[in-house]
Enzyme design. Structure first.
Site, PDB file in Angstrom:
ATOM      1  N   HIS A 145      49.942   3.605  29.981  1.00  0.00           N
ATOM      2  CA  HIS A 145      49.078   3.135  29.239  1.00  0.00           C
ATOM      3  C   HIS A 145      48.614   1.212  30.065  1.00  0.00           C
ATOM      4  CE1 HIS A 145      48.355   5.361  25.639  1.00  0.00           C
ATOM      5  NE2 HIS A 145      49.471   6.036  26.004  1.00  0.00           N
TER       6      HIS A 145
ATOM      7  N   HIS B 149      51.665   9.602  31.040  1.00  0.00           N
ATOM      8  CA  HIS B 149      50.400   8.910  31.613  1.00  0.00           C
ATOM      9  C   HIS B 149      51.181   7.370  31.175  1.00  0.00           C
ATOM     10  CE1 HIS B 149      50.498  10.745  27.912  1.00  0.00           C
ATOM     11  NE2 HIS B 149      50.096   9.256  26.930  1.00  0.00           N
TER      12      HIS B 149
ATOM     13  N   ASN C 253      54.680   6.442  27.100  1.00  0.00           N
ATOM     14  CA  ASN C 253      55.275   7.108  25.504  1.00  0.00           C
ATOM     15  C   ASN C 253      56.325   8.005  25.906  1.00  0.00           C
ATOM     16  OD1 ASN C 253      53.821   4.486  23.818  1.00  0.00           O
ATOM     17  ND2 ASN C 253      52.581   5.530  23.529  1.00  0.00           N
TER      18      ASN C 253
ATOM     19  N   GLY D 227      56.463   8.094  20.529  1.00  0.00           N
ATOM     20  CA  GLY D 227      55.367   7.939  20.044  1.00  0.00           C
ATOM     21  C   GLY D 227      54.227   8.692  21.340  1.00  0.00           C
ATOM     22  N   GLN D 228      54.657   9.585  21.722  1.00  0.00           N
ATOM     23  CA  GLN D 228      54.098  10.273  23.005  1.00  0.00           C
ATOM     24  C   GLN D 228      52.703  11.685  22.457  1.00  0.00           C
ATOM     25  OE1 GLN D 228      55.775  12.310  25.905  1.00  0.00           O
ATOM     26  NE2 GLN D 228      54.043  12.794  27.693  1.00  0.00           N
TER      27      GLN D 228
ATOM     28  N   ASP E   7      41.250   5.226  28.594  1.00  0.00           N
ATOM     29  CA  ASP E   7      41.060   6.363  26.908  1.00  0.00           C
ATOM     30  C   ASP E   7      40.084   6.072  26.181  1.00  0.00           C
ATOM     31  OD1 ASP E   7      43.956   6.071  25.320  1.00  0.00           O
ATOM     32  OD2 ASP E   7      43.505   6.458  24.104  1.00  0.00           O
ATOM     33  N   ILE E   8      39.801   7.677  25.204  1.00  0.00           N
ATOM     34  CA  ILE E   8      39.291   7.497  24.524  1.00  0.00           C
ATOM     35  C   ILE E   8      39.458   6.441  23.460  1.00  0.00           C
ATOM     36  CG2 ILE E   8      40.325   9.427  23.166  1.00  0.00           C
ATOM     37  CD1 ILE E   8      37.776  11.051  23.629  1.00  0.00           C
TER      38      ILE E   8
HETATM   39  P1  5GP Z   1      50.323   8.699  24.122  1.00  0.00           P
HETATM   40  O1  5GP Z   1      50.333   9.002  22.421  1.00  0.00           O
HETATM   41  O2  5GP Z   1      50.107  10.591  24.091  1.00  0.00           O
HETATM   42  O3  5GP Z   1      50.919   7.949  24.571  1.00  0.00           O
HETATM   43  O4  5GP Z   1      48.503   8.158  24.084  1.00  0.00           O
HETATM   44  C1  5GP Z   1      47.961   9.649  24.419  1.00  0.00           C
HETATM   45  C2  5GP Z   1      46.627   8.161  24.413  1.00  0.00           C
HETATM   46  O5  5GP Z   1      45.197   9.839  25.124  1.00  0.00           O
HETATM   47  C3  5GP Z   1      45.787   7.744  23.532  1.00  0.00           C
HETATM   48  O6  5GP Z   1      46.032   6.582  23.816  1.00  0.00           O
HETATM   49  C4  5GP Z   1      44.440   8.658  23.025  1.00  0.00           C
HETATM   50  O7  5GP Z   1      43.550   7.931  22.782  1.00  0.00           O
HETATM   51  C5  5GP Z   1      44.305   9.364  24.942  1.00  0.00           C
HETATM   52  N1  5GP Z   1      43.167  10.618  24.762  1.00  0.00           N
HETATM   53  C6  5GP Z   1      43.268  11.795  23.711  1.00  0.00           C
HETATM   54  N2  5GP Z   1      42.422  12.640  23.926  1.00  0.00           N
HETATM   55  C7  5GP Z   1      41.656  11.847  25.271  1.00  0.00           C
HETATM   56  C8  5GP Z   1      40.767  12.224  25.898  1.00  0.00           C
HETATM   57  O8  5GP Z   1      40.191  13.269  25.169  1.00  0.00           O
HETATM   58  N3  5GP Z   1      40.281  11.594  26.331  1.00  0.00           N
HETATM   59  C9  5GP Z   1      40.451   9.965  26.661  1.00  0.00           C
HETATM   60  N4  5GP Z   1      39.725   9.924  28.098  1.00  0.00           N
HETATM   61  N5  5GP Z   1      41.492   9.936  26.365  1.00  0.00           N
HETATM   62  C10 5GP Z   1      42.876  10.850  25.308  1.00  0.00           C
END
Ligand code: 5GP
Length: 115
Positions: free
Chosen positions: A103, A101, A88, A94-95, A31-32
Site C-alpha cells: 500500500h 501488495h 499486511n 490484516g491481509q 485502491d478501490i
Molecule cells: P489488504 O487488506 O490485503 O492489505 O489490502 C487489500 C486492499 O485491496 C484493500 O485496501 C482493498 O480496498 C483493496 N481491494 C480489494 N478489492 C479490490 C478491487 O477489486 N480493486 C481495487 N482497486 N482494490 C481492491
C-alpha cells in the site's frame, strides 16, 4: 491457486482497475476503498501470496517494486511531505487479498501506531 485472487483478475484485465503504472514485473493501481487522498497498491505480476512467501528468487522483483513505489510517490507529489508504505501479512496482519501488495498512502498526516 494464488493467481486466482482479485488482483490476478486485475493483472489479466478480467476486471477493471485504475492502473497508474505497469511493466513486465509489476503493476500499480488505485485502491478501490482509499484510506488516504492517494492510496495505490503496487503488486508483482508473479502471484506471491505475501511477504511471508518470498524467496531469494524474488530479490529482483522486490527491489524493483520499491524503486517503482519511490517513482510513483514522486509522480503523485508525495515526496516532499512524506508518505507511508505498508504490506499486511496474514490474517492477524490484516491481509485480505492473498497476492503480495504494498500500500502506498499519502496526502494526509499518518498516525502511529496503526490500528
Ligand atoms: P489488504 O487488506 O490485503 O492489505 O489490502 C487489500 C486492499 O485491496 C484493500 O485496501 C482493498 O480496498 C483493496 N481491494 C480489494 N478489492 C479490490 C478491487 O477489486 N480493486 C481495487 N482497486 N482494490 C481492491
Amino acid at each position: 491457486m494464488s493467481g486466482d485472487t482479485i488482483f490476478g483478475k486485475i493483472i489479466r484485465r478480467e476486471i477493471p482497475a485504475n492502473i497508474v503504472y505497469e511493466d513486465d514485473l509489476c503493476i500499480a493501481f488505485r485502491d478501490i476503498a482509499p484510506q488516504a487522498p492517494v492510496h495505490i497498491l503496487v503488486i508483482p505480476k508473479k502471484p506471491i501470496p505475501s511477504l511471508a512467501d518470498i524467496t531469494a528468487e524474488d530479490k529482483e522483483v522486490l527491489g524493483h517494486m520499491l524503486l517503482i513505489i519511490q517513482q510513483i510517490a514522486d509522480q503523485e507529489g508525495l515526496t516532499e511531505k512524506g508518505y507511508r508504505v505498508v504490506t499486511n501479512i496474514g490474517t492477524e496482519g490484516g491481509q485480505t487479498v492473498f497476492h503480495l501488495h504494498f500500500h502506498l498512502m499519502g496526502g494526509r498526516a499518518m498516525h502511529w501506531p496503526p490500528g
